[in-house]
Design a protein around this motif. Structure first.
Motif, PDB file in Angstrom:
ATOM      1  N   ARG A  45      49.317  22.106  67.602  1.00 33.91           N
ATOM      2  CA  ARG A  45      49.702  20.902  68.340  1.00 33.91           C
ATOM      3  C   ARG A  45      48.938  20.786  69.656  1.00 33.91           C
ATOM      4  NH1 ARG A  45      54.785  21.681  65.589  1.00 33.91           N
ATOM      5  NH2 ARG A  45      55.299  23.385  66.999  1.00 33.91           N
ATOM      6  N   ILE A  46      48.724  21.923  70.329  1.00 34.81           N
ATOM      7  CA  ILE A  46      47.975  21.901  71.586  1.00 34.81           C
ATOM      8  C   ILE A  46      46.532  21.472  71.342  1.00 34.81           C
ATOM      9  CG2 ILE A  46      47.027  23.381  73.416  1.00 34.81           C
ATOM     10  CD1 ILE A  46      49.966  22.657  73.810  1.00 34.81           C
ATOM     11  N   ILE A  47      45.918  22.000  70.293  1.00 36.30           N
ATOM     12  CA  ILE A  47      44.538  21.625  69.965  1.00 36.30           C
ATOM     13  C   ILE A  47      44.455  20.122  69.712  1.00 36.30           C
ATOM     14  CG2 ILE A  47      42.703  21.880  68.230  1.00 36.30           C
ATOM     15  CD1 ILE A  47      43.747  24.825  67.895  1.00 36.30           C
ATOM     16  N   ASP A  48      45.462  19.599  69.009  1.00 33.45           N
ATOM     17  CA  ASP A  48      45.500  18.161  68.737  1.00 33.45           C
ATOM     18  C   ASP A  48      45.633  17.370  70.043  1.00 33.45           C
ATOM     19  OD1 ASP A  48      45.763  15.875  66.854  1.00 33.45           O
ATOM     20  OD2 ASP A  48      47.775  15.755  67.698  1.00 33.45           O
ATOM     21  N   PHE A  49      46.507  17.808  70.935  1.00 31.80           N
ATOM     22  CA  PHE A  49      46.656  17.150  72.237  1.00 31.80           C
ATOM     23  C   PHE A  49      45.334  17.148  73.011  1.00 31.80           C
ATOM     24  CE2 PHE A  49      51.365  18.132  72.065  1.00 31.80           C
ATOM     25  CZ  PHE A  49      51.776  16.802  72.063  1.00 31.80           C
ATOM     26  N   CYS A  50      44.559  18.230  72.854  1.00 33.55           N
ATOM     27  CA  CYS A  50      43.289  18.355  73.571  1.00 33.55           C
ATOM     28  C   CYS A  50      42.178  17.510  72.956  1.00 33.55           C
ATOM     29  CB  CYS A  50      42.852  19.819  73.631  1.00 33.55           C
ATOM     30  SG  CYS A  50      43.896  20.859  74.683  1.00 33.55           S
ATOM     31  N   GLY A  51      42.457  16.895  71.815  1.00 32.60           N
ATOM     32  CA  GLY A  51      41.508  15.952  71.243  1.00 32.60           C
ATOM     33  C   GLY A  51      40.548  16.501  70.213  1.00 32.60           C
ATOM     34  N   GLU A  52      40.824  17.698  69.677  1.00 27.75           N
ATOM     35  CA  GLU A  52      39.971  18.272  68.639  1.00 27.75           C
ATOM     36  C   GLU A  52      40.651  18.192  67.278  1.00 27.75           C
ATOM     37  OE1 GLU A  52      36.899  19.295  68.799  1.00 27.75           O
ATOM     38  OE2 GLU A  52      36.658  19.116  70.974  1.00 27.75           O
ATOM     39  N   ASP A  53      39.834  18.074  66.226  1.00 27.81           N
ATOM     40  CA  ASP A  53      40.366  18.088  64.864  1.00 27.81           C
ATOM     41  C   ASP A  53      40.928  19.470  64.557  1.00 27.81           C
ATOM     42  OD1 ASP A  53      39.580  15.468  64.412  1.00 27.81           O
ATOM     43  OD2 ASP A  53      37.631  16.050  63.599  1.00 27.81           O
ATOM     44  N   VAL A  54      42.127  19.501  63.967  1.00 23.60           N
ATOM     45  CA  VAL A  54      42.783  20.781  63.694  1.00 23.60           C
ATOM     46  C   VAL A  54      43.400  20.744  62.306  1.00 23.60           C
ATOM     47  CG1 VAL A  54      44.974  20.073  64.774  1.00 23.60           C
ATOM     48  CG2 VAL A  54      44.388  22.512  64.621  1.00 23.60           C
ATOM     49  N   PHE A  55      43.440  21.930  61.684  1.00 19.94           N
ATOM     50  CA  PHE A  55      43.963  22.086  60.330  1.00 19.94           C
ATOM     51  C   PHE A  55      44.853  23.320  60.327  1.00 19.94           C
ATOM     52  CE2 PHE A  55      43.803  23.188  55.822  1.00 19.94           C
ATOM     53  CZ  PHE A  55      43.864  21.941  55.204  1.00 19.94           C
ATOM     54  N   ALA A  56      46.068  23.188  59.789  1.00 18.70           N
ATOM     55  CA  ALA A  56      47.027  24.297  59.804  1.00 18.70           C
ATOM     56  C   ALA A  56      47.215  24.868  58.410  1.00 18.70           C
ATOM     57  CB  ALA A  56      48.372  23.823  60.359  1.00 18.70           C
ATOM     58  N   THR A  57      47.314  26.202  58.338  1.00 18.43           N
ATOM     59  CA  THR A  57      47.531  26.854  57.048  1.00 18.43           C
ATOM     60  C   THR A  57      48.430  28.075  57.223  1.00 18.43           C
ATOM     61  OG1 THR A  57      46.438  27.664  55.051  1.00 18.43           O
ATOM     62  CG2 THR A  57      45.504  28.381  57.149  1.00 18.43           C
ATOM     63  N   GLY A  58      48.840  28.654  56.085  1.00 22.87           N
ATOM     64  CA  GLY A  58      49.723  29.821  56.070  1.00 22.87           C
ATOM     65  C   GLY A  58      50.497  29.826  54.769  1.00 22.87           C
ATOM     66  N   PHE A  59      51.735  30.361  54.810  1.00 20.37           N
ATOM     67  CA  PHE A  59      52.622  30.359  53.650  1.00 20.37           C
ATOM     68  C   PHE A  59      53.760  29.374  53.882  1.00 20.37           C
ATOM     69  CE2 PHE A  59      51.124  34.900  53.487  1.00 20.37           C
ATOM     70  CZ  PHE A  59      50.464  34.817  52.265  1.00 20.37           C
ATOM     71  N   ALA A  60      54.203  28.703  52.826  1.00 20.14           N
ATOM     72  CA  ALA A  60      55.369  27.824  52.911  1.00 20.14           C
ATOM     73  C   ALA A  60      56.048  27.784  51.546  1.00 20.14           C
ATOM     74  CB  ALA A  60      54.970  26.419  53.344  1.00 20.14           C
ATOM     75  N   GLY A  61      57.382  27.814  51.559  1.00 17.46           N
ATOM     76  CA  GLY A  61      58.106  27.824  50.289  1.00 17.46           C
ATOM     77  C   GLY A  61      59.428  27.091  50.355  1.00 17.46           C
ATOM     78  N   ASN A  79      47.393  19.753  57.068  1.00 19.99           N
ATOM     79  CA  ASN A  79      47.794  21.106  56.688  1.00 19.99           C
ATOM     80  C   ASN A  79      47.661  21.324  55.195  1.00 19.99           C
ATOM     81  OD1 ASN A  79      50.721  20.658  55.405  1.00 19.99           O
ATOM     82  ND2 ASN A  79      50.529  19.320  57.199  1.00 19.99           N
ATOM     83  N   GLN A  80      47.503  22.599  54.845  1.00 15.40           N
ATOM     84  CA  GLN A  80      47.517  23.039  53.448  1.00 15.40           C
ATOM     85  C   GLN A  80      48.041  24.461  53.439  1.00 15.40           C
ATOM     86  OE1 GLN A  80      43.827  22.805  51.159  1.00 15.40           O
ATOM     87  NE2 GLN A  80      44.470  24.612  49.990  1.00 15.40           N
ATOM     88  N   PHE A  81      49.222  24.650  52.859  1.00 12.94           N
ATOM     89  CA  PHE A  81      49.858  25.963  52.838  1.00 12.94           C
ATOM     90  C   PHE A  81      49.856  26.531  51.422  1.00 12.94           C
ATOM     91  CE2 PHE A  81      51.433  24.048  56.667  1.00 12.94           C
ATOM     92  CZ  PHE A  81      51.568  25.100  57.554  1.00 12.94           C
ATOM     93  N   THR A  82      49.713  27.841  51.331  1.00 15.60           N
ATOM     94  CA  THR A  82      49.857  28.514  50.048  1.00 15.60           C
ATOM     95  C   THR A  82      51.339  28.572  49.701  1.00 15.60           C
ATOM     96  OG1 THR A  82      47.859  29.838  50.381  1.00 15.60           O
ATOM     97  CG2 THR A  82      49.480  30.670  48.792  1.00 15.60           C
ATOM     98  N   SER A  83      51.702  28.088  48.525  1.00 14.95           N
ATOM     99  CA  SER A  83      53.107  28.032  48.129  1.00 14.95           C
ATOM    100  C   SER A  83      53.623  29.418  47.756  1.00 14.95           C
ATOM    101  CB  SER A  83      53.280  27.091  46.930  1.00 14.95           C
ATOM    102  OG  SER A  83      52.965  25.764  47.298  1.00 14.95           O
ATOM    103  N   ILE A  84      54.861  29.688  48.179  1.00 10.41           N
ATOM    104  CA  ILE A  84      55.537  30.927  47.800  1.00 10.41           C
ATOM    105  C   ILE A  84      56.871  30.571  47.143  1.00 10.41           C
ATOM    106  CG2 ILE A  84      54.437  32.325  49.578  1.00 10.41           C
ATOM    107  CD1 ILE A  84      57.007  32.078  51.232  1.00 10.41           C
ATOM    108  N   LYS A  85      57.400  31.503  46.338  1.00  8.85           N
ATOM    109  CA  LYS A  85      58.646  31.252  45.614  1.00  8.85           C
ATOM    110  C   LYS A  85      59.846  31.237  46.546  1.00  8.85           C
ATOM    111  CE  LYS A  85      57.038  33.335  41.271  1.00  8.85           C
ATOM    112  NZ  LYS A  85      57.233  34.453  40.310  1.00  8.85           N
TER     113      LYS A  85
END
Length: 310
Positions: A45-61, A79-85
């Protein structure tokens, strides 16, 4: 593009109550604010506020994982998260009228070996399209202790910059791969190096030892209201913010990481990068909402930041 990695995301719930927290009683919540949580998402969110393109990733289920992605979408964060059960965790912060904060942090549901390997398959294309990557926060159960080291090695093989901001065993393992930047505090320097720090010079000496021992380009040590130290090939610098009335210091460290990522993307010199990071962190401290800044505050604070060569 800057990519942020948050392996242990959460749905963060801020509960505002009247009076104070009384164990064993019922408390009526006056207001509830839900947000996509985890240190790396604050960074995004801070990177976005600063005006740069940002992409978020990790795990989400589960339902919570879908909710995290929806909340990020509402914030305008791709964002693009790797799906978990298993279900993504929730974390609760009770904010009372007496200005106390009481947090309940779930540990994060276990991630399988197969899900970890799928993450790396998903992650490799993200490295290719990124200029700078940040890795933040804790890891959920089931994730191997060397996961951050593996990530740093892959990023460095592609010639990209990587900031690692974690603690404990994840930091101890991650630094072995020599990330571009780390942001330890005195306690973490003491634990990893086996030294005792009681004054500022010992902080400098420990940061220099960390940099030399692990081949880390920039070791940044946060000093709270007194700014931050940077140990680098260009020299050792102490940056200080102007005197401000802080209203919420939660997320200041994540704000600093986000600002340094932006500075790397813009190829700022280290003194300019340090000034910018301190201004962004200070802007977070005077904003009641965690992980949010006003760029007009950054512009006002920036000329008042002082940088001293140590």
């Amino acid at each position: 593009m800057i990519t942020t990695v948050t392996l242990n995301v959460s749905v963060d719930k801020a509960y505002y109550i009247k009076g104070k927290v009384e164990p064993g009683t019922v408390a009526r919540v006056q207001k509830c604010i839900n947000s996509a949580g985890g240190k790396g998402l604050n960074v995004a969110r801070i990177i976005d506020f600063c005006g740069e393109d940002v992409f978020a990733t990790g795990f989400a289920g589960g339902f919570n994982g879908d909710y995290v992605k929806a909340l990020l979408q509402n914030d305008g964060i791709e964002n693009q998260f790797t799906s978990i059960k298993n279900e993504t965790r929730s974390c609760i912060n009770i904010l009372a009228e007496d200005e106390t904060s009481t947090e309940f942090l779930e540990p994060g549901a276990p991630v399988s070996k197969e899900e970890v390997e799928q993450f790396f398959k998903d992650f490799d294309p993200m490295i290719e399209k990124s200029d700078v990557l940040t890795i933040s926060g804790s890891v959920p159960a089931g994730v191997p202790k060397d996961v951050y080291a593996r990530m740093v090695n892959r990023i460095k093989e592609k010639g990209k910059c990587v900031i690692l901001d974690t603690s404990g065993e994840a930091l101890e393992e991650g630094i072995k791969a020599g990330p571009t930047m780390i942001k330890p505090n005195d306690e973490e320097l003491e634990a990893i190096l086996g030294v005792k720090i009681t004054d500022r010079q010992q902080t400098v000496d420990a940061a220099k030892k960390m940099r030399d021992q692990y081949g880390i380009e920039y070791v940044v040590v946060s000093l709270g209201g007194d700014g931050a130290l940077v140990v680098s090939e260009e020299g050792i610098f102490h940056g200080r913010p102007p005197k401000l009335k802080a209203v919420n210091t939660v997320g200041c460290g994540d704000s600093m990481v986000g600002a340094f990522a932006v500075a790397m993307k813009r190829e700022m010199k280290i003194e300019e990068a340090l000034s910018y990071a301190i201004a962004v962190s200070a802007a977070n401290a005077i904003n009641p909402e965690t992980g949010h800044i006003r760029m007009e505050d950054v512009k006002e604070i920036l000329p008042k930041v002082t940088i001293e060569r140590v």
